[in-house]
Design an enzyme around this catalytic site. Sequence first.
Site, PDB file in Angstrom:
ATOM      1  N   TRP A   1       0.818  -1.223   0.000  1.00  0.00           N
ATOM      2  CA  TRP A   1       0.000   0.000   0.000  1.00  0.00           C
ATOM      3  C   TRP A   1       0.849   1.270   0.000  1.00  0.00           C
ATOM      4  O   TRP A   1       0.313   2.386   0.031  1.00  0.00           O
ATOM      5  CB  TRP A   1      -0.970  -0.008   1.203  1.00  0.00           C
TER       6      TRP A   1
ATOM      7  N   HIS B   1      12.998  -2.550  -1.389  1.00  0.00           N
ATOM      8  CA  HIS B   1      12.118  -2.085  -2.472  1.00  0.00           C
ATOM      9  C   HIS B   1      12.848  -0.989  -3.258  1.00  0.00           C
ATOM     10  O   HIS B   1      13.588  -0.187  -2.686  1.00  0.00           O
ATOM     11  CB  HIS B   1      10.808  -1.553  -1.889  1.00  0.00           C
TER      12      HIS B   1
ATOM     13  N   GLU C   1      11.053  -6.953  -9.333  1.00  0.00           N
ATOM     14  CA  GLU C   1      10.309  -5.752  -9.715  1.00  0.00           C
ATOM     15  C   GLU C   1      11.179  -4.891 -10.626  1.00  0.00           C
ATOM     16  O   GLU C   1      11.988  -4.080 -10.139  1.00  0.00           O
ATOM     17  CB  GLU C   1       9.920  -4.949  -8.467  1.00  0.00           C
TER      18      GLU C   1
HETATM   19  P1  PGA Z   1       2.813  -1.101  -8.880  1.00  0.00           P
HETATM   20  O1  PGA Z   1       3.873  -1.236  -7.681  1.00  0.00           O
HETATM   21  O2  PGA Z   1       1.949  -2.341  -8.858  1.00  0.00           O
HETATM   22  O3  PGA Z   1       2.054   0.141  -8.544  1.00  0.00           O
HETATM   23  O4  PGA Z   1       3.589  -0.993 -10.149  1.00  0.00           O
HETATM   24  C1  PGA Z   1       4.511  -2.433  -7.383  1.00  0.00           C
HETATM   25  C2  PGA Z   1       5.527  -2.196  -6.307  1.00  0.00           C
HETATM   26  O5  PGA Z   1       6.249  -1.186  -6.372  1.00  0.00           O
HETATM   27  O6  PGA Z   1       5.645  -2.987  -5.347  1.00  0.00           O
END
Ligand code: PGA
Length: 259
Positions: free
Chosen positions: A15, A101, A173
């Site tokens: 979130w 992240h 990611e």
């Molecule tokens: P997003 O973010 O689904 O809004 O691209 C993913 C994340 O950064 O964990």
Amino acid sequence: MIEKTSKKTYLFANWKMYLDFDESNILANALANKFKKPLDNIDLAVFPSILSMYSSGQVLHDVGIMVGSQNAYWADKGGYTGEVSMNMLKDISCDYILIGHSERRHIFGETKSDIRKKIEKSLEVGLIPVVCVGEKIDERNSGHTNDIIENQLKTAFENLNIKNDENIFIAYEPVWAISPSDNICDAEEAEKVHCFIIKTMKNLLPKSNIKILYGGSVKANNVIEYISKTNIDGVLIGGASVKLDSFSDIISNTIDFVC
Ligand code: PGA
């Protein structure tokens, strides 16, 4: 035609800093009402802001939805203004911790050494780490994705002293595909990187239990493409998880697909 699957699938919702205290609690309550009973073969987890972790967590835990923190510090206690320790999170029944992240790496300057210390501490206190890795657009375009991922994995996990069968999540990611970017990392490209992560982790931590999630603009209309891939165990969803409709659609589509 994509075949249905019976493999365990993980839907994790980041979130970020999108929701305030009331908004988080309202969404947590709405989710708990909508998905009252634990889902077969689907594990849900929500990563709210620290502010609402306790209140949202109480409601979510009641219906079998896990909670995680988006960040924490690796020291136990002390003069670290503005930080929260992993023990403190454990005390309020936090289950998971996001580590590394890309927004923390690139906006807040989190280093590979910070990430390593956070992984070590999370395993020591019993929080399950969800370690994010991913390359930037120029790194991808110059053909360096695997080098970047390998380096991020090595600095995070090489010679890590862990128990057998330790649960560790890795979230791939690609930085260039995280919303609000318009770029899409399609499921084929993501699957190739997941295969590379599996190969690398087999060398680095052969005895751990690794699950690999994909994250980057996952929505209701593409979630099945990702989770239908053999080496994608689930997804980490940001923007599309902070509204009841879009997150519910992702969950419902996954329920229909996972039998
Ligand atoms: P997003 O973010 O689904 O809004 O691209 C993913 C994340 O950064 O964990």
